[in-house]
Enzyme design. Structure first.
Site, PDB file in Angstrom:
ATOM      1  N   GLY A 128     -26.452  38.086  46.080  1.00 37.05           N
ATOM      2  CA  GLY A 128     -27.241  38.123  47.305  1.00 37.05           C
ATOM      3  C   GLY A 128     -26.459  38.665  48.486  1.00 37.05           C
ATOM      4  CB  ALA A 129     -23.454  40.624  48.593  1.00 38.17           C
ATOM      5  CG  ASN A 130     -29.401  42.594  49.885  1.00 38.78           C
ATOM      6  OD1 ASN A 130     -29.418  41.813  48.942  1.00 38.78           O
ATOM      7  ND2 ASN A 130     -30.386  42.648  50.771  1.00 38.78           N
ATOM      8  CB  SER A 131     -29.433  40.776  54.023  1.00 36.09           C
ATOM      9  OG  SER A 131     -29.968  39.781  53.168  1.00 36.09           O
ATOM     10  N   GLY A 132     -27.412  39.084  55.523  1.00 35.11           N
ATOM     11  CA  GLY A 132     -27.055  37.746  55.968  1.00 35.11           C
ATOM     12  C   GLY A 132     -25.610  37.371  55.712  1.00 35.11           C
ATOM     13  N   GLY A 134     -24.162  36.601  52.920  1.00 31.04           N
ATOM     14  CA  GLY A 134     -23.591  37.304  51.775  1.00 31.04           C
ATOM     15  C   GLY A 134     -23.033  38.658  52.154  1.00 31.04           C
ATOM     16  CB  SER A 257     -27.807  23.770  52.299  1.00 33.40           C
ATOM     17  OG  SER A 257     -28.456  23.301  53.467  1.00 33.40           O
ATOM     18  CE1 TYR A 290     -32.080  26.759  50.426  1.00 28.69           C
ATOM     19  CE2 TYR A 290     -32.038  24.879  51.918  1.00 28.69           C
ATOM     20  CZ  TYR A 290     -31.496  26.065  51.477  1.00 28.69           C
ATOM     21  OH  TYR A 290     -30.354  26.561  52.066  1.00 28.69           O
TER      22      TYR A 290
END
Length: 412
Positions: A128-132, A134, A257, A290
């Site tokens: 999940g490294a394409n945004s935020g 990550g 979290s 979640y």
């Protein structure tokens, strides 16, 4: 002095001033040595003080190290458009002594945690490294020399993220590979392609997550939040376990979290219930799903560390920050609105990535795992997150779910 002045760093300490005929030099990796031209000799100790020194950190911003045709190292100042054989780091040297761990807090950024670090010998995979968070984690590692693989569901977004990093530093070793955690088949294909490349794996960051998703089943017949946040990562680690062992010392970092505190997973016998992790639609509440997935993250991290630490692979879990404006809540407009209002008062993405990076590289955590971190400090998770019986039960359930849906390799 002339070289120092040329580099724009002409401050000096009289105690360290060299006698006539001596020259201070540095090795490629930053260790300082001294050349005495009259006797054509070199030594590590300062000729006056007897101290050994090393350069304090990476090259200043805008500087780059190169090698000329004769094999000599020179330095390019891209900002001021100049070249010199003097290492600008020599203006900031420290004694060769044990350095105490730095103290970080909630305002620390990932790049600050990595200050002085050379990661050119590390291979890092981040889901999940394409945004935020990550993306900032990947960017921070890449800008410090690591070979970073962005494991992303959306290949075009992954390629765009790679482009943003290489635009910032053209020599960054960063690439995107397709990985959809909602598909055990995709996880298996990713692992097969990665292993075929014969790369080591020093740091694996299980970062990808979804939040406030409408109820849906994956192609494997499981609730999507549970599979994306936990089971897909569990399978990924299982498939890459041999690579991690051969790359030891290696670290797995699991992004959890504080939401894990607001739920439970076990029945009266202490066993994890699948009906809670992958409920039918009529019993589904997205936020609760979640929370449960984040509790799974910590239990998984603890059990993984117990099983893999004898092989040189450690694992820790972490909380990146409260109410951070990432894309994981995009499926629920009300949550997006809430996060938008909270945005000015929360961490930046760089600050959110700091604890991930800290768990991945902090020297004081070498060989240490099975812990939970917040703001780069160890803290205690919920009582259930510390329960070894629940961790073992979740592990057994996860293995069984994968065995029913695929043919996994030898289990951990």
């Amino acid at each position: 002095m002339a070289a120092l002045k040329y580099a724009g760093m002409d401050d000096t300490d009289s105690e360290d001033e060299l006698p006539p005929g001596w020259e201070e030099r540095s090795t490629k990796d930053g260790w300082v040595y001294y050349a005495y031209h009259e006797e054509m000799k070199t030594q590590w100790e300062h000729p006056k003080t007897g101290k050994k020194k090393r350069c304090a950190g990476a090259l200043p911003y805008g500087w780059e190290q190169e090698t000329d045709d004769k094999g000599q190292i020179f330095y390019i100042d891209h900002i001021n458009k100049r070249t010199t054989y003097f290492d600008p780091r020599q203006a900031f040297t420290i004694e060769d002594m044990q350095v105490k761990p730095k103290r970080y807090d909630g305002n620390t950024t990932a790049l600050e945690v990595l200050h002085d670090r050379d990661l050119s010998d590390k291979v890092v995979v981040i889901t999940g490294a394409n945004s935020g968070i990550g993306f900032e984690t990947a960017r921070s590692f890449a800008l410090h020399g690591a070979h970073v693989i962005l494991a992303c569901r959306n290949q075009s977004r992954g390629i765009k993220a790679v482009s943003l990093i290489t635009e910032e530093w053209r020599k960054a070793r960063v690439e995107a590979m397709t990985l959809d955690l909602a598909s055990l088949r995709s996880v298996r294909e990713f692992a097969e392609i990665f292993k075929a490349r014969k790369l080591p794996l020093h740091i694996l960051v299980c970062n990808a997550a979804v939040c406030t998703q409408p109820w849906s089943l994956t192609e494997d017949g499981l609730e999507s939040t549970f599979q994306i946040c936990h089971l897909g990562h569990f399978y990924l680690v299982e498939l890459l376990q041999d690579v991690l062992r051969h790359s030891a010392p290696a670290r797995v970092v699991v992004v959890s979290s504080e939401s894990h505190r607001f739920t439970d997973l076990v029945d009266s016998c202490g066993k994890v219930e699948l009906s809670l992790l992958s409920p039918p639609q009529k019993e589904y509440w997205s936020m609760l799903a979640y929370n449960r997935a984040k509790l799974c993250n910590i239990l998984f991290s603890n059990e993984l560390h117990r099983r893999m630490s004898p092989h040189g692979v450690t694992c820790n879990a972490l909380h990146p920050g409260n109410m951070m404006y990432t894309s994981i809540h995009r499926s629920w407009w009300l949550m997006t609105l809430l996060f938008t209002f909270a945005r000015p008062f929360t961490k930046s993405m760089q600050q959110g990535a700091a604890t991930t990076v800290y768990c991945a590289v902090a020297p004081e955590l070498e060989g240490i795992g099975g812990m939970y971190f917040n703001n780069c400090f160890r803290c205690l998770p919920s009582q259930q997150a510390q329960d070894p019986t629940a961790a073992a039960s979740l592990w057994e359930l996860s293995e069984r779910l994968i065995q029913e849906r695929s043919t996994p390799p030898q289990v951990l």
